[in-house]
Write a protein that holds these residues in place. Structure first.
Motif, PDB file in Angstrom:
ATOM      1  N   HIS A   1      -0.864  -4.011  10.694  1.00 28.61           N
ATOM      2  CA  HIS A   1       0.494  -3.831  10.180  1.00 28.61           C
ATOM      3  C   HIS A   1       0.899  -5.151   9.535  1.00 28.61           C
ATOM      4  O   HIS A   1       0.740  -6.208  10.136  1.00 28.61           O
ATOM      5  CB  HIS A   1       1.462  -3.462  11.303  1.00 28.61           C
ATOM      6  N   ASN A  10       3.894  -2.262   6.147  1.00 26.78           N
ATOM      7  CA  ASN A  10       2.821  -1.381   5.688  1.00 26.78           C
ATOM      8  C   ASN A  10       1.676  -1.418   6.685  1.00 26.78           C
ATOM      9  O   ASN A  10       1.531  -2.371   7.448  1.00 26.78           O
ATOM     10  CB  ASN A  10       2.318  -1.818   4.315  1.00 26.78           C
ATOM     11  N   THR A  11       0.861  -0.399   6.642  1.00 23.27           N
ATOM     12  CA  THR A  11      -0.293  -0.325   7.521  1.00 23.27           C
ATOM     13  C   THR A  11      -1.545  -0.100   6.690  1.00 23.27           C
ATOM     14  O   THR A  11      -1.479   0.510   5.623  1.00 23.27           O
ATOM     15  CB  THR A  11      -0.119   0.802   8.568  1.00 23.27           C
ATOM     16  N   PHE A  12      -2.650  -0.651   7.152  1.00 17.81           N
ATOM     17  CA  PHE A  12      -3.934  -0.347   6.537  1.00 17.81           C
ATOM     18  C   PHE A  12      -5.016  -0.444   7.590  1.00 17.81           C
ATOM     19  O   PHE A  12      -4.867  -1.123   8.597  1.00 17.81           O
ATOM     20  CB  PHE A  12      -4.230  -1.255   5.331  1.00 17.81           C
ATOM     21  N   SER A  24       0.861  -1.170   0.000  1.00 19.94           N
ATOM     22  CA  SER A  24       0.000   0.000   0.000  1.00 19.94           C
ATOM     23  C   SER A  24       0.901   1.223   0.000  1.00 19.94           C
ATOM     24  O   SER A  24       2.107   1.106   0.090  1.00 19.94           O
ATOM     25  CB  SER A  24      -0.917   0.023   1.223  1.00 19.94           C
ATOM     26  N   ASP A  25       0.307   2.387  -0.082  1.00 16.43           N
ATOM     27  CA  ASP A  25       1.121   3.589  -0.032  1.00 16.43           C
ATOM     28  C   ASP A  25       1.393   4.013   1.410  1.00 16.43           C
ATOM     29  O   ASP A  25       1.987   5.034   1.651  1.00 16.43           O
ATOM     30  CB  ASP A  25       0.465   4.718  -0.829  1.00 16.43           C
ATOM     31  N   ASN A  26       0.996   3.186   2.362  1.00 19.69           N
ATOM     32  CA  ASN A  26       1.184   3.504   3.773  1.00 19.69           C
ATOM     33  C   ASN A  26       2.364   2.745   4.358  1.00 19.69           C
ATOM     34  O   ASN A  26       2.252   2.089   5.383  1.00 19.69           O
ATOM     35  CB  ASN A  26      -0.094   3.174   4.548  1.00 19.69           C
ATOM     36  N   GLU A  27       3.516   2.834   3.711  1.00 21.45           N
ATOM     37  CA  GLU A  27       4.710   2.157   4.213  1.00 21.45           C
ATOM     38  C   GLU A  27       5.205   2.891   5.458  1.00 21.45           C
ATOM     39  O   GLU A  27       5.391   4.098   5.447  1.00 21.45           O
ATOM     40  CB  GLU A  27       5.797   2.142   3.138  1.00 21.45           C
ATOM     41  N   VAL A  28       5.404   2.131   6.546  1.00 16.80           N
ATOM     42  CA  VAL A  28       5.885   2.730   7.786  1.00 16.80           C
ATOM     43  C   VAL A  28       7.258   2.201   8.190  1.00 16.80           C
ATOM     44  O   VAL A  28       7.855   2.711   9.126  1.00 16.80           O
ATOM     45  CB  VAL A  28       4.874   2.521   8.949  1.00 16.80           C
ATOM     46  N   THR A  45      -6.555  -1.212  12.979  1.00 19.94           N
ATOM     47  CA  THR A  45      -5.397  -0.956  12.131  1.00 19.94           C
ATOM     48  C   THR A  45      -4.538  -2.209  12.098  1.00 19.94           C
ATOM     49  O   THR A  45      -4.274  -2.807  13.145  1.00 19.94           O
ATOM     50  CB  THR A  45      -4.566   0.226  12.669  1.00 19.94           C
TER      51      THR A  45
END
Length: 159
Positions: A52, A39-41, A19-23, A50
């Motif tokens: 990870h 990644n998180t979603f 996803s574009d939510n790379e942490v 949430t």
């Protein structure tokens, strides 16, 4: 042929990101092109959850390994309306999907409702067997102690 290979490589690069939510991004070492991406979603229906996901991503590979890990936690309010809108079947529903290769291999996350224990189960798995074993990982989000717990345990709450 070269144009087809280039098109497939570009498509793979666009689709294989979780996803574009790379942490997080951890290198596996100096002599490898693989990294562990984190990644998180958020669950699209139960917005108070949430997840990870960790997975290996090869920077130059056309197919990423099937291994992954998942951890989901309650990070906001969960309401009875949210719980009533989830799929209550034994197989649950896919809440996230991303490509892990050019053809056929995907990482999927499926939400399953455990009615007896009032718990959300999140199962991550690869759609392609690797060395005779389908890779998977599981986590749970129990609703015990959550304000919605009492509403779920009332006999008149429609499921």
């Amino acid at each position: 042929m070269r144009a087809l290979t280039s098109a497939l490589l570009i498509t793979t690069l666009l689709l294989t990101g979780c996803s574009d939510n790379e942490v997080g991004n951890v290198s596996l070492g100096l002599f490898t092109t693989k990294d562990i991406k984190i990644n998180t979603f958020t669950d699209p229906v139960v917005s108070g959850v949430t997840c990870h996901i960790s997975h290996v991503k090869g920077n130059l590979d056309l197919s990423d390994p099937s291994d992954m890990g998942i951890s989901c936690r309650q990070t906001g309010p969960i309401t009875l309306d949210m719980v009533n809108n989830i799929n209550m079947s034994k197989s649950g529903e896919v809440v996230f999907k991303t490509s892990k290769s050019i053809l056929w291999k995907h990482l999927k996350i499926r939400r399953i409702w455990d009615e007896k224990n009032k718990t959300l189960i999140y199962l991550s798995y690869s759609t392609k067997e690797t060395v005779g074993s389908a890779k998977h990982s599981m986590t749970t989000v129990p609703l015990w102690g959550n304000p919605v717990w009492d509403q779920l345990n009332q006999p008149d709450s429609a499921q």
